[in-house]
Design an enzyme around this catalytic site. Structure first.
Site, PDB file in Angstrom:
ATOM      1  N   LYS A  59      62.495  15.084  90.259  1.00  0.00           N
ATOM      2  CA  LYS A  59      63.326  14.536  89.183  1.00  0.00           C
ATOM      3  C   LYS A  59      62.859  13.131  88.791  1.00  0.00           C
ATOM      4  CE  LYS A  59      66.642  17.283  87.892  1.00  0.00           C
ATOM      5  NZ  LYS A  59      66.672  17.765  86.503  1.00  0.00           N
ATOM      6  N   THR A 112      59.630  24.253  88.993  1.00  0.00           N
ATOM      7  CA  THR A 112      60.577  24.352  87.877  1.00  0.00           C
ATOM      8  C   THR A 112      60.846  22.969  87.300  1.00  0.00           C
ATOM      9  OG1 THR A 112      61.672  26.129  89.064  1.00  0.00           O
ATOM     10  CG2 THR A 112      62.850  25.226  87.190  1.00  0.00           C
ATOM     11  N   ASP A 170      67.833  30.452  78.950  1.00  0.00           N
ATOM     12  CA  ASP A 170      68.134  30.486  80.377  1.00  0.00           C
ATOM     13  C   ASP A 170      67.523  31.762  80.943  1.00  0.00           C
ATOM     14  OD1 ASP A 170      69.592  30.698  82.938  1.00  0.00           O
ATOM     15  OD2 ASP A 170      70.834  29.092  82.120  1.00  0.00           O
ATOM     16  N   GLY A 201      74.102  27.939  82.948  1.00  0.00           N
ATOM     17  CA  GLY A 201      74.503  27.346  84.226  1.00  0.00           C
ATOM     18  C   GLY A 201      75.884  26.717  84.122  1.00  0.00           C
ATOM     19  N   PHE A 202      76.265  26.096  85.199  1.00  0.00           N
ATOM     20  CA  PHE A 202      77.605  25.494  85.275  1.00  0.00           C
ATOM     21  C   PHE A 202      77.807  24.429  84.188  1.00  0.00           C
ATOM     22  CE2 PHE A 202      79.307  21.617  87.625  1.00  0.00           C
ATOM     23  CZ  PHE A 202      80.606  21.745  87.135  1.00  0.00           C
ATOM     24  N   ILE A 203      76.984  23.409  84.184  1.00  0.00           N
ATOM     25  CA  ILE A 203      77.193  22.316  83.216  1.00  0.00           C
ATOM     26  C   ILE A 203      76.778  22.760  81.816  1.00  0.00           C
ATOM     27  CG2 ILE A 203      76.649  19.924  82.623  1.00  0.00           C
ATOM     28  CD1 ILE A 203      76.050  19.420  85.606  1.00  0.00           C
ATOM     29  N   TYR A 260      63.266  17.276  95.792  1.00  0.00           N
ATOM     30  CA  TYR A 260      64.134  17.325  94.604  1.00  0.00           C
ATOM     31  C   TYR A 260      64.166  15.950  93.933  1.00  0.00           C
ATOM     32  CZ  TYR A 260      68.373  18.099  91.831  1.00  0.00           C
ATOM     33  OH  TYR A 260      69.283  18.197  90.814  1.00  0.00           O
ATOM     34  N   GLY A 262      71.633  30.458  86.737  1.00  0.00           N
ATOM     35  CA  GLY A 262      72.736  30.558  85.766  1.00  0.00           C
ATOM     36  C   GLY A 262      73.344  31.951  85.836  1.00  0.00           C
ATOM     37  N   LEU A 264      68.774  20.957  80.699  1.00  0.00           N
ATOM     38  CA  LEU A 264      69.496  21.123  81.971  1.00  0.00           C
ATOM     39  C   LEU A 264      68.852  22.145  82.887  1.00  0.00           C
ATOM     40  CD1 LEU A 264      72.152  20.722  79.677  1.00  0.00           C
ATOM     41  CD2 LEU A 264      73.119  20.354  81.925  1.00  0.00           C
TER      42      LEU A 264
END
Ligand code: UDP
Length: 321
Positions: free
Chosen positions: A153, A95, A31, A10-12, A149, A36, A76
């Site tokens: 989290k 997820t 992943d 993914g991005f980060i 979300y 991603g 992540l």
């Protein structure tokens, strides 16, 4: 050190993988490429210290083997982006809750430190001048999908701290506030890559609502520095840290800044939230971190200004321009 990064394509995650490889660490990425992108890590694959496993983190046997072979887990892998959350709340909840549950269970089995990457979204829609780690939270009703979300989290965070309290598992929770940088896609609704792509394509920049809502955008390269400080064996275990920039900007001003920096001829178009996300969407008007804790304890603070980060992203997308 051997580092496992869930969601490392993914991005980060891919920036973190790249940084760890540069530091000479052995890196394992798991992943499933659901959000991603293989392109994010393609340049790392020739490196013998880099290992990519194309798999969902809910595959317990694979995850168990990877965690057992690593010294630390950066978790992540998650469903992110308001658009995805609104479109697919089942996936978001499953997820985030089941995936993190499994990561923690297995890390506990092997006594491995876990960095749980969480989100400022959990602070909800309170109008605090800034949010500190111990602040109360104000979430909208359960009938509004957006809050799934934040709730998923929040459960991740509770569970991580529960493992610390009950089993002394070293966990650190990082609450990220609007991280941006090269490689971030606008596909899942994130405003900065969307605006930049719109400006570079000469399309209207879509400001939702009045544009008076504010955010603080932090460069991913600064976020990585915070991760590495907190990854040290004794650092921050059983604690929560805000990670973000304190440079606040309204979304309307952001749109103007993107138009200015790109030299675009795009107009700015205002859209009601319903047109963007469908009925029943709630936005937060303001979201700024209080970063005193990580600053005082570890000396961390962002180095990149918003303008510098925007330029990094624009250059990546438009190398000649
Ligand atoms: N936003 C916008 N236009 C877009 C995408 C987002 O005006 O094309 C707004 C969005 O409504 C929110 C802010 O930009 O007020 C930040 O949105 P993003 O999804 O990037 O992050 P978050 O809402 O999680 O802070």
């Amino acid at each position: 050190m051997r580092v496992l990064i869930t969601g490392g394509a993914g991005f980060i995650g891919s920036h973190l993988a790249e940084k760890c490889i540069k530091l000479g660490e052995k890196v394992f990425v798991i992943d499933d490429l659901s959000t991603g992108d293989y392109k994010n890590i393609e340049n790392l694959t020739p490196n013998q210290n880099f290992n990519f496993v194309l798999e969902n983190i809910l595959n317990e046997a694979v995850l168990d083997r990877l965690v057992s072979e690593c010294d630390i887990v950066f978790h992540l892998a998650a469903a992110v982006g308001v658009t995805l959350v609104m479109k697919d709340p089942v996936r978001t909840i499953e997820t985030n809750v089941e995936g993190t549950g499994l990561v923690l269970k297995i890390a506990n089995r092997h006594s491995k430190k876990v960095i749980i990457v969480s989100t400022s979204e959990i602070y909800g829609k309170g109008m605090n001048e800034s949010f500190s780690e111990e602040d109360d939270r104000l979430l909208g009703p359960i009938t509004r999908s957006r809050w799934s979300y934040a709730c998923s989290k929040s459960i991740d965070e509770f569970l991580a701290l529960a493992y610390y309290k009950q089993n002394n598992l070293p966990v650190v929770i990082c609450r990220l506030f609007n991280t941006i940088g090269p490689r971030q896609t606008g596909y899942y609704g994130m405003v900065v890559p969307k605006f930049i792509d719109q400006a570079l394509l000469g399309k209207p920049l879509t400001v939702f609502g009045t544009g008076a809502q504010t955010r603080c955008f932090c460069c991913v390269l600064d976020v990585l520095e915070a991760f590495l400080l907190l990854a040290k064996p004794e650092a921050g275990n059983g604690e929560v840290f805000n990670i973000g920039s304190i440079e606040e900007i309204s979304i309307e001003k952001l749109a103007k800044k993107v138009v200015e920096i790109t030299g675009s001829k795009s107009e700015i178009r205002y859209l009601p939230y319903e047109a963007a996300y469908g009925e029943g969407f709630e936005d937060m008007q303001r979201r700024k971190p209080n970063i005193n804790k990580i600053q005082q304890r570890f000396g961390w603070q962002p180095k990149y200004s918003l303008a510098e980060t925007l330029k990094l992203i624009i250059n990546e997308r438009n190398p000649i321009g």
